[in-house]
Design a protein around this motif. Sequence first.
Motif, PDB file in Angstrom:
ATOM      1  N   LEU A 128      -5.210  -6.036   7.092  1.00 51.45           N
ATOM      2  CA  LEU A 128      -4.352  -5.014   6.500  1.00 51.45           C
ATOM      3  C   LEU A 128      -2.877  -5.401   6.529  1.00 51.45           C
ATOM      4  O   LEU A 128      -2.117  -5.005   5.637  1.00 51.45           O
ATOM      5  CB  LEU A 128      -4.575  -3.666   7.198  1.00 51.45           C
ATOM      6  N   ILE A 129      -2.446  -6.196   7.516  1.00 46.33           N
ATOM      7  CA  ILE A 129      -1.054  -6.656   7.486  1.00 46.33           C
ATOM      8  C   ILE A 129      -0.873  -7.661   6.362  1.00 46.33           C
ATOM      9  O   ILE A 129       0.167  -7.704   5.700  1.00 46.33           O
ATOM     10  CB  ILE A 129      -0.618  -7.232   8.859  1.00 46.33           C
ATOM     11  N   TYR A 130      -1.895  -8.468   6.104  1.00 43.07           N
ATOM     12  CA  TYR A 130      -1.841  -9.374   4.958  1.00 43.07           C
ATOM     13  C   TYR A 130      -1.773  -8.563   3.661  1.00 43.07           C
ATOM     14  O   TYR A 130      -0.995  -8.874   2.757  1.00 43.07           O
ATOM     15  CB  TYR A 130      -3.081 -10.271   4.914  1.00 43.07           C
ATOM     16  N   ALA A 131      -2.619  -7.531   3.563  1.00 43.19           N
ATOM     17  CA  ALA A 131      -2.718  -6.748   2.333  1.00 43.19           C
ATOM     18  C   ALA A 131      -1.396  -6.109   1.937  1.00 43.19           C
ATOM     19  O   ALA A 131      -1.140  -5.879   0.745  1.00 43.19           O
ATOM     20  CB  ALA A 131      -3.795  -5.672   2.492  1.00 43.19           C
ATOM     21  N   ALA A 132      -0.545  -5.844   2.921  1.00 44.57           N
ATOM     22  CA  ALA A 132       0.737  -5.214   2.639  1.00 44.57           C
ATOM     23  C   ALA A 132       1.848  -6.214   2.324  1.00 44.57           C
ATOM     24  O   ALA A 132       2.947  -5.813   1.929  1.00 44.57           O
ATOM     25  CB  ALA A 132       1.147  -4.338   3.830  1.00 44.57           C
ATOM     26  N   SER A 133       1.581  -7.498   2.463  1.00 46.63           N
ATOM     27  CA  SER A 133       2.626  -8.517   2.408  1.00 46.63           C
ATOM     28  C   SER A 133       3.019  -8.889   0.979  1.00 46.63           C
ATOM     29  O   SER A 133       2.312  -8.599   0.017  1.00 46.63           O
ATOM     30  CB  SER A 133       2.156  -9.772   3.148  1.00 46.63           C
TER      31      SER A 133
END
Length: 617
Positions: free
Chosen positions: A220-225
């Motif tokens: 999810l941190i990747y998805a927001a990047s």
Amino acid sequence: MKKLKYISVTALSAMLVLAGCNGDFVNTQPLDQLSESTVWTDGALTDAFVTEIYAGFGNGGFDEQMLASLTDETIFTHPGRGITTITESRSNPADPGWINGTLSWANMYSRIRACNLALSKLEKPQFNDATLVERLKGEAKFLRAYYYHQLLRYYGGVPLVDRPFELGEADYLSERNTFEQCVNFIVKDCDEAATLLNGKSLAAGRATRASALALKSRVLIYAASDLYDVPTAKAKSTVLAAFSKPEILGYTSGSRAERWQKAKDAAKAVLDISGLGYQLALDKPASKDEGTTNYHNIAMSRNGGEKELILGRYFINAKQENGGRQGLFNGPNGYHNWAGNTPIQLMVDDYEMMDGTKFDWNKADHATKPYDNRDPRFYASILYDGSNWKPRTADVASKDPANQIQTGTYEVVSGGSKVPFFGLDTRKSSVEDWNGTYTGYYARKFIDPNPAIVDQNTWQQVPWPLFRYTEAVFNYAEAAIELGQDAEARTWLNKIRFRAGMPALTESGDALRQRLRNEKRIEMYLEEQRYHDARRWMIAPTTLGRKANGINVTGTLKAGKSVTLYKYDPTSYDYTYKVFEIDPGKENRAWLDKQYFLPIHRDEMNRNSKLVQNPGY
């Protein structure tokens, strides 16, 4: 020859006679295989099947070639391994460059198929152990999510297959799913795995509820990047802007703020798990020595540092796997090691001074003593000229009784005259001259300092960290910054810094964002974070694209000093340090935006006509 042929025919005739006399002969079971029906009706054998799926982890990141050498952390010493194909942006579908088995398209789908098979068989289990069934389903869901996340972060959206294909199907071809669909699929598997594994007791190295939540946090941190937000990515890259199927690579719509909030919530779920984390409750910085020791304990996963490890790939001496040979792979050639992945000067320069200021070659006190008063993690991470290390092997001990790293050129006195002495850990070493560092440094992190583990004949038992608690701390702090919650981010970042012996951060806004990025670079060195972070933050052109560099160290005898056996000694020597770029003939790094995603290999494209190739290839 005729006699041998006769014996062979006779033996065959006897076998046929026996077969005719005993119908059971043709039903003989192979001694090295088990039938499918046997596996799925026996709980222990089903457990063994799921256990084998973990083999997709390989050695974790502890192979001879490390992902760090695709980044501005290290350079790979040895030629011809496909590393420069990637670092020089020469990747293409026919020759993508070095692809580790832990991210290979074919390998990951092989493991995903095994997960799908296990999950299909466990839907109607044929043995009576409900607790075991729940655990195995939870592990299989986690593993499927993990292998899909590997594909996602290297290739973008991939075909989602949630069942085992059977023989005789009309079509085995699948289109690539959208990036958003892949994220949702992985998150769903993580949530279900976390529920199934909750309260289950598992051996070290197997997935737990915490593992599933940590994977969810990462995805999810990747998805927001930036890289995975299509409007942002298009604005930063003409190559990505021209791609006709952007939904494969990121989100084309939706609220990015909501994605950051989901990432923050997922990270907090990990932070709230009791019993995890190490030395993160300090109210002031640890001492320099304590900071170095804390970081070393985390890397070794010992003396309390094992509380950091959410999921690791473990190694034991009884099973001599390459994952236990980091000392050999990365250690100094003056210890008969191979100097595989050596730190570059760009990495060294990014370690702050003890007071939290930046290191600066333009400051005389920094340039003349570049290894003094640095971030305590530096001393647990990097072997530099003059640093103390293990006792040398018996054949080298007399050349270096002080047991210090020697990566420079020094004056010594021989026959009454000053002559140059090439350090034992250089490429002109009198020990071994073919496998020394090109950069003037060696990796220390992840190498056991035990003097008994010194050369190529010894293995170590240090686990590879697939997930550790501090990654979730960084995820939480990063999401907080992007949501405008700087005070909350500083609170958690300073926990990491205090543990390391570093002063608190005080910045806000973009300045705080930049400090987080450097903090993570230092803390997660060699842990396969930098490659993905530099890409998802879209800072690769100014980080991964920089030329690799190193240090030349020269020791000149002071007036009146006479040394016949060299050791590091500032009272006898004046030392100079000169930064240089790696020879382009060795590695000529360059960045092209196609490298934000790996190419799908030509063979995979030929097998599946529905696949769309990544941009730039």
